[in-house]
Design an enzyme around this catalytic site. Structure first.
Site, mmCIF file in Angstrom:
data_model
loop_
_atom_site.group_PDB
_atom_site.id
_atom_site.type_symbol
_atom_site.label_atom_id
_atom_site.label_comp_id
_atom_site.label_asym_id
_atom_site.label_seq_id
_atom_site.Cartn_x
_atom_site.Cartn_y
_atom_site.Cartn_z
ATOM 1 N N SER B 57 -3.989 -2.813 -0.544
ATOM 2 C CA SER B 57 -5.051 -3.700 -1.006
ATOM 3 C C SER B 57 -5.639 -3.297 -2.346
ATOM 4 O O SER B 57 -6.515 -3.979 -2.853
ATOM 5 C CB SER B 57 -6.157 -3.778 0.038
ATOM 6 N N HIS B 96 -11.643 1.339 -1.278
ATOM 7 C CA HIS B 96 -11.852 0.104 -2.032
ATOM 8 C C HIS B 96 -12.875 0.317 -3.123
ATOM 9 O O HIS B 96 -13.517 1.360 -3.212
ATOM 10 C CB HIS B 96 -12.332 -1.021 -1.094
ATOM 11 N N ASP B 123 -15.155 -7.211 1.453
ATOM 12 C CA ASP B 123 -14.861 -6.472 2.674
ATOM 13 C C ASP B 123 -15.745 -6.795 3.860
ATOM 14 O O ASP B 123 -15.673 -6.116 4.875
ATOM 15 C CB ASP B 123 -14.967 -4.967 2.391
#
Lengths: 173, 206
Positions: B57, B96, B123
């Site tokens: 991701s 992330h 998220d």
């Protein structure tokens, strides 16, 4: 002492060690080569808000803003032999009575090589500016360009540049 | 019983000594690897100073199998930082980028929203039910550097054998914390092994 196995053994050990040393050296040297304060100051960019597309209050009481803006940037000085990508994003920063600092990313872009690192474009906000509360009417918002240089190996570098600021309208549209 | 004694007698004592020395050296190496590991944890201030990227991701910046170095200190989290965080109820930490920060006056508490670079959505779908923001205590560390694309991920192996690849990029892969821990210890043990080889001018077990 001079058997084939012993020689192979020594050779293998030596080459592994050499490889490890080279990897370490590459990372270390890159620390000197990496674009630190010197090149960061050569980054040029500007952004202007063209239009406020949407300024309303959501059902849960939070203000929401959508903008169209013009952004031009030149981050070519940040690219070195060790750069894998440069991640740039434009953040809106403002202060409210409740929050000392709000930073909200409006738009981001991934730049993979030096040729793509200089451009200008007209974009709408990728992520809406949503406040915690409804403090945005008439608020002064700073537009700050952040970039994150991600190397092939080594330390990642983050920096930013204040581009401009603008005032949101006094009333919802 | 007599047969066992006969077998034991036939093994020369120098051989036993060599085997014992090797076992002890192995113990020393593993122990010093652990010491170094704990020391690194102390210095960087993070529970998990080295992590392996498990999901795609954050591509193209981080690919599956990349090794990241983490650091943690009391500096406030700011937008653009790449953080590793744990969500209550999920085993696997997620790597992330922070896209939104709201910091309170006075207390300096922050509320954070994160998103993977190559994900479409932020998220919130990954956070616990009803959780809208991350807070400072959820963050295990900030990614400050990357080592290399060293670890072939299970996904690579599966694809090489012709079966379809793994999970979607928006979900953290379900490979578990155990795999991260094993990779980390292997990395440190490998470095110890190199140091030992350098000192004794030979590969360990030959």
């Amino acid at each position: 002492m001079h058997s084939f196995a012993y020689r192979l053994n020594t050779l293998l050990t030596f080459s592994l060690l050499l490889l490890a040393v080279l990897c370490g050296a590459a990372s270390f040297l890159d620390a000197f080569n990496s674009p630190l304060a010197a090149s960061s100051s050569h980054v040029q960019a500007s952004a202007q808000v063209l239009k406020v597309n949407r300024f309303r209050r959501q059902l849960n009481g939070a203000d929401e803003v959508g903008l169209t803006f013009n952004v031009s940037l030149d981050v070519q000085p940040l690219f070195t032999w060790n750069t894998k990508q440069v991640f740039v994003f434009l953040a809106a920063e403002y202060e409210t009575p409740k929050n000392a600092l709000n930073q909200i990313s409006l738009w981001d872009h991934i730049i993979l090589d030096k040729d793509q690192a200089k451009f200008q474009t007209k974009v709408t906000t990728k992520y809406p500016l949503i406040d915690q509360g409804s403090n945005l009417r008439g608020r002064k918002v700073d537009l700050i360009l952040h970039w994150h240089v991600m190397p092939k190996t080594g330390r990642m570098i983050r920096d930013k540049l204040h581009l401009s600021d603008f005032h949101l309208p006094e009333a919802y549209t | 019983m007599g047969w066992v004694a006969q077998r034991m007698d036939s093994i020369p004592s120098s051989q036993i000594r060599r085997v014992l020395t090797q076992i002890v050296s192995l113990g020393v190496i593993v122990t010093s690897a652990l010491i170094i590991w704990k020391g690194v944890m102390c210095v960087t201030g993070s529970e998990s100073p080295v992590v392996v990227v498990l999901s795609g991701s954050m591509e193209p910046g981080f690919k599956r199998g990349d090794i990241l170095f983490l650091q943690m200190n009391k500096d406030p989290i700011r937008a653009g930082e790449i953080v590793v965080f744990n969500v209550d109820g999920r085993e696997i930490p997620i790597v992330h980028r922070v896209i939104t920060v709201h910091e309170r006056h006075g207390t300096g508490e922050v509320q954070i929203l994160t998103k993977g670079d190559s994900n479409y959505d932020d998220d919130r779908v990954l956070y616990a039910r009803g959780q809208l923001w991350l807070e400072q205590h959820h963050i295990m560390g900030r990614a400050v550097g990357m080592a290399c694309h060293c670890v072939p991920s299970p996904n690579d192996v599966v694809q090489r054998h012709g079966r379809p690849g793994g999970s979607a990029s928006t979900k953290p892969d379900a490979y578990g914390n155990k795999r991260i821990a094993i990779y980390e210890v292997l990395l440190v043990a490998f470095r110890e092994f190199l140091l030992h080889s350098f000192r004794s001018r030979s590969l360990f077990f030959l």
